[in-house]
Write a protein that holds these residues in place. Structure first.
Motif, PDB file in Angstrom:
ATOM      1  N   ASP A  74       0.790  -1.222   0.000  1.00 15.29           N
ATOM      2  CA  ASP A  74       0.000   0.000   0.000  1.00 15.29           C
ATOM      3  C   ASP A  74       0.828   1.280   0.000  1.00 15.29           C
ATOM      4  N   ASP A 114      -5.055   1.738  -5.415  1.00 13.92           N
ATOM      5  CA  ASP A 114      -5.765   0.469  -5.636  1.00 13.92           C
ATOM      6  C   ASP A 114      -5.037  -0.697  -4.953  1.00 13.92           C
ATOM      7  N   LYS A 115      -4.682  -0.511  -3.710  1.00 14.27           N
ATOM      8  CA  LYS A 115      -3.895  -1.527  -3.020  1.00 14.27           C
ATOM      9  C   LYS A 115      -4.613  -2.873  -2.936  1.00 14.27           C
ATOM     10  N   GLU A 116      -5.962  -2.855  -2.934  1.00  9.81           N
ATOM     11  CA  GLU A 116      -6.706  -4.110  -2.836  1.00  9.81           C
ATOM     12  C   GLU A 116      -6.515  -4.977  -4.078  1.00  9.81           C
ATOM     13  N   GLN A 117      -6.132  -4.366  -5.191  1.00  4.76           N
ATOM     14  CA  GLN A 117      -5.970  -5.099  -6.452  1.00  4.76           C
ATOM     15  C   GLN A 117      -4.525  -5.463  -6.750  1.00  4.76           C
ATOM     16  N   TYR A 176      -0.853  -5.652 -10.939  1.00  3.66           N
ATOM     17  CA  TYR A 176      -2.247  -5.702 -10.500  1.00  3.66           C
ATOM     18  C   TYR A 176      -2.948  -6.920 -11.091  1.00  3.66           C
ATOM     19  N   ASN A 177      -4.068  -7.283 -10.481  1.00  2.00           N
ATOM     20  CA  ASN A 177      -4.818  -8.462 -10.915  1.00  2.00           C
ATOM     21  C   ASN A 177      -5.320  -8.353 -12.357  1.00  2.00           C
TER      22      ASN A 177
END
Length: 979
Positions: free
Chosen positions: A795, A814-817, A836-837
């Motif tokens: 993050d 977009d740390k969740e991705q 990223y995903n």
């Protein structure tokens, strides 16, 4: 509510019972330790002074394969014995399940059992010296510990109970002598067994079980146990029989040879799975085809019905087992055949034989090296670094030759670990070990940390903490309550054999001697000392320079808490403390009272608790004008803590809790521990400053000006002044006693005679970069030009220059991705790529954190399986599974890597591979491998490899670097250390 015995032992559960009484698993409330509590309800007729002498002898028994006896007391009409709780399972249980043990395992246990018996039988215990017969050896009395060793349990302490001596008699394991049968060579009149009409021995009508049958003396007889044969011949008894035709009868008393029979019978059962016949003459010999003929012969000799034809001592039987290999007839024949074959084949097939011989010698040498490497690791785990280095060097000889195999990777790793060349963290490292003649009872450390002292049975050991060499051994009071404290760096005040004594380590001389003492305390300025002897109803206050007794303080008939038998353990239930200038004495009493006496004013005292308060355990002392204490009430299982301002004797604060409080005070403050928390208490406001917070209960703690040492569970941990964990050690030597001062710590356990010396090490010479340790991050990387450092997580990240100046702090969007991150160094420079995903990649400049580019790439497949390549290897690293290396040319398996962590990086550095991992707990570490993927060194906290330099990121906020040491350098360092 659970039962508490003697206000000390909380019964957990019953674990056995028999004719002699009941056996409980219990918890020692004050020591927080599980023990075995044996309740014996037989009447004691021995005079108290003789009984105490017998019990003291039993308590002094100390052997690794015999449980330690801790205490012996009487409550009501029940005799209680307190001894070691041995974890594991008795060997009879697997036998009942149908399990049979391998011969090699049984031989190992036989050696341990015979070693314990040799110790028991030897006439060296007590005054006058004597030996003991166990009398009831059987699988049920052999406890298999978690480390696969055995302990001989149920040593018959009832032998100390006087007139009602008993002898165990377990069918199948008991010798003929146990039944009064005498098959000895010189026997003229043998006591006959019960016979039927056909002349055969009859068995009891009841079924025979393994439960021990106790055999008391017959009416009108006195059985005298003579454990060591040869002193006065066989023991004879004259009795009044019921058969008028028998006026004299020979009673055969089991001796050490009877124990030998029981050992043989026990080994017989362990090997064959069948319990031997009760009648010694009907025992079917073990098969020489199923077992080694030499083992069969040893057991057969041990079980000879004629005691004169058995092994006569445990040492003799132990020697037989220890030399089985060289005495085996098959081995002798094999050696002879080998010589003949060598001659024949040397003529016909000289080259082949020579090649085989070379291979054999190389194999034997390699096995020897592996064993030495294992010894080195064991010694290092025990804290004996010098021995670890010595063993590792023996496994890494400098010479080369035809008979010498390739160097052992395990030996090189053992030497690397022992030297600690890649451990660059500031923290406490195992330095030395001090071995005492007996287990410690009390321990103290000088203010400068250079001298330690430890009370053990009837003596005080004084030692140098740097060299672990003994400075002096001084006679001490014959009580486990005996204490010692340092007045300054070279003067010790201790409970000596002749009284309270001051000893100067520089002069090696006793400066003065006072009255008898056990417990003692010293004023904050070091000018006064107070001492109390055992349960006397008065104490003395002394001038520490001259030894002059300044005052006798009358306790009004009260005394401090003293165990029923104070020669073995100090429950540490008492509070005894002087204030800064020695004008106030705080003291607790056995009736629950707690008082403060004014030194110099005999009639002035302050009562905090009256007698009958219910409190039975006290801790505390003085800080400035404040008296802080805790008191524990066993009946309620609760503790209270309070702070008293001694200027007006008013309470400034306090609270209560379930369980125990630990309280320590000194000139720096008041420290309170409860459960998993250690805090510093402000005496005025009551504000609590956390010093240590961990996930499990704290067992003990000690404080210095800079660091805190705590023990908990299986670990010892060191914390800095900011409550940051700086070192963790496995608790090999327990943690009942801990001391810390000026970078030196002592750790010891009341069950082991070993004291571990742990010293603080600083590696500022290896410093590359330092930062605020409170900044949370997953990884640290150094730029290719070594000018900047990046600390990053999924993050966020920070960029610093090498001098510690913050250049940039960036939040990653977009740390969740975020799928993965890679720090890359190449011809284009240094950068962090964030994957990223959805296939998006963002790259950030390593020098200033600027966004370099965003680009769309192929979506990751989600398996997180990666491949790494070196000159010779292709390494597959799955998310779940063991990383595997293959030869790039042949595709053949080259080796497997660490299986319990996820592989993140592989770097080739010359002839070495440096691999980096992350554990499931998020901890990073590395390993140094050879080209065969064998581990040469463990690299804790490894975070990066730059060129040929290893970079380590420590939780204290330090990045440090090291070069890679080759085998020859390690050997040279080891030999320098060894000298």
């Amino acid at each position: 509510m659970s039962e508490v015995i003697a206000s000390t032992y909380e019964v957990i559960r019953e674990i056995g019972s028999g004719g002699g009484g009941v056996v409980y698993l219990a918890n020692h409330l004050r020591l927080g330790k599980q023990v075995i509590l044996k309740a014996d309800k037989r009447k004691i007729t021995t005079r108290p002074e003789l009984l105490r002498r017998e019990v003291d002898i039993l308590k002094d028994l100390s052997h690794p394969h015999i449980p330690q006896v801790y205490d012996f007391f009487v409550e009501g009409e029940t005799v209680y014995t307190v001894m070691d709780y041995i974890q594991g399972e008795s060997l009879d249980k697997p036998l009942k399940r149908g399990e049979v043990y391998p011969q090699a395992q049984v031989i190992q246990w036989a050696i341990q059992l015979l070693s314990a018996l040799h110790y028991l039988h030897s006439p060296t215990h007590g005054t006058p010296p004597r030996g003991f017969v166990h009398s009831d050896i059987k699988p049920a009395n052999l406890m298999r510990t978690p480390d696969n060793e055995i302990c001989l349990i149920d040593f018959n302490i009832a032998l100390a109970l006087g007139e009602e001596n008993v002898i165990g008699c377990s069918a199948g394991y008991a010798s003929p002598e146990h039944y009064g049968l005498d098959f000895s060579t010189d026997s003229e009149t043998r006591t006959q067994p019960n016979m039927d009409a056909g002349g055969k021995e009859t068995q009891p009508k009841s079924s025979i079980s393994e439960e021990t049958v106790r055999m008391p003396p017959t009416s009108g007889e006195t059985a005298l146990m003579s454990p060591i044969p040869g002193e006065a011949g066989r023991t004879m008894t004259m009795g009044r029989g019921t058969d008028s035709r028998t006026s004299k009868m020979k009673v055969v008393v089991p001796d050490v040879r009877s124990d030998i029979y029981s050992v043989g019978a026990t080994l017989y059962h362990l090997l064959s799975g069948q319990r031997p016949r009760r009648n010694a003459r009907e025992v079917v010999p073990l098969s020489s085809e199923a077992f080694s003929p030499q083992v069969v012969a040893v057991i057969a000799k041990a079980m000879n019905p004629n005691p004169d034809l058995r092994f006569q001592t445990a040492a003799e039987m132990l020697d037989a087992f220890s030399h089985l290999h060289e005495r085996d007839p098959r081995m002798c024949r094999m050696k002879r055949n080998r010589i003949i074959s060598s001659v024949v084949f040397s003529i016909l097939f000289a080259f082949s034989v020579f090649t085989s011989f070379v291979g054999l010698k190389r194999m034997q040498t390699e096995e020897k090296w592996l064993k030495l490497a294992e010894y080195a690791q064991n010694m290092l785990a025990e804290g004996d670094t010098e021995a670890a280095v010595g063993y590792a060097l023996q496994a890494l000889p400098e010479e080369t030759g035809l008979f010498i195999p390739e160097e052992s990777a395990k030996a090189q790793k053992a030497l690397t670990d022992a030297l600690g060349v890649y451990d660059l963290a500031d923290g406490y490292k195992t330095h030395e070990t001090v071995e005492l003649p007996g287990a410690p009872l009390y321990m103290a450390l000088s203010p400068d940390g250079r001298t330690g002292c430890c009370m053990y049975t009837h003596a005080l050991a004084v030692f140098d903490t740097d060299t672990a060499q003994m400075i002096a051994t001084l006679p001490a009071a014959e009580s486990a309550l005996a204490e010692a404290e340092f007045l300054d760096n070279h003067t010790i005040l201790y409970a000596g054999g002749e009284g309270l004594q001051a000893y100067d380590t520089e002069q090696d001389a006793v400066l003065w001697t006072g009255e008898k003492a056990t417990a003692l305390c010293i004023s904050g300025d070091g000018k006064r000392a107070a001492a109390v002897y055992r349960d006397e109803a008065f104490g003395g206050v002394y001038d520490t320079v001259t030894g002059q007794k300044l005052q006798v303080i009358d306790f009004g008939g009260r005394h401090q808490e003293v165990a029923v038998n104070d020669k073995f353990v100090n429950p540490n239930d008492n509070l005894l403390a002087l204030n800064e200038d020695g004008t106030l004495l705080g003291i607790s009493f056995s009736d629950g009272a707690l008082k403060i006496y004014s030194v110099g004013e005999p009639d002035r005292e302050v009562v905090i608790f009256e007698g009958g308060s219910g409190y039975a355990h006290f801790e505390g002392g003085f800080h400035q004008q404040y008296f802080a204490f805790s008191a524990y009430e066993p009946g309620k299982g609760e503790s209270v803590f309070a702070v008293i301002d001694t200027r007006d004797m008013s309470q400034t604060g306090g609270f209560s809790t379930t369980g125990l409080f630990q309280v320590q005070t000194d000139e720096r403050g008041i420290y309170l521990q409860s459960d998993n928390l250690l805090v510093k208490i402000d005496p005025v406001t009551g504000e609590q400053t956390p010093l240590v917070t961990i996930s499990e209960p704290i067992h003990s703690f000690a404080r210095s000006t800079r660091h805190t040492l705590i023990t908990s569970g299986q670990t010892c941990m060191f914390f800095d002044a900011h409550a940051q964990l700086i070192s963790t050690h496995e608790k090999e030597y327990g943690g009942d006693f801990v001391q810390i001062a000026e970078g030196t710590a002592l750790i010891a356990n009341r069950d082991s005679p070993v004291i571990r010396v742990v010293a603080y090490e600083n590696h500022e010479e290896a410093e590359l970069f330092s930062y605020d340790p409170s900044y949370s991050h997953d990884e640290a990387r150094v730029s290719g030009d070594r000018k900047t450092i990046m600390l990053f997580s999924f993050d966020q990240f920070r960029v610093y220059d090498i001098d510690g100046e913050l250049i940039a702090e960036i939040t990653i969007p977009d740390k969740e991705q975020v799928y993965d991150q890679q720090y890359i160094r190449d011809e284009k420079g240094s950068r962090l790529e964030v994957f990223y995903n959805d296939g998006m990649v963002r790259a950030y400049e390593g020098s200033n954190g600027a966004l370099l580019y965003e680009e769309r790439r192929e979506k990751p497949d989600g398996t997180l399986t990666e491949e790494f390549f070196t000159d010779e290897l292709r390494i597959e690293s799955p998310l779940h599974g063991t990383p595997t290396a293959y030869n790039r040319k042949t595709g053949k398996l080259a080796g497997e890597l660490e299986k319990d962590a996820y592989l993140t990086y592989v770097t080739q550095v010359g002839e070495y591979l440096v691999v980096q991992y992350v554990t499931a707990d998020g901890e990073y570490f590395g390993q140094l491998l050879d080209r065969k993927c064998q581990v040469l060194a463990q690299l804790p906290w490894l975070c990066d490899v730059v060129g040929e330099r290893l970079i380590f990121d420590y939780p204290t906020g330090n990045l440090r670097e090291s070069r890679i040491y080759d085998r020859e350098e390690l050997i040279a360092m080891g030999r320098e250390w060894d000298e």
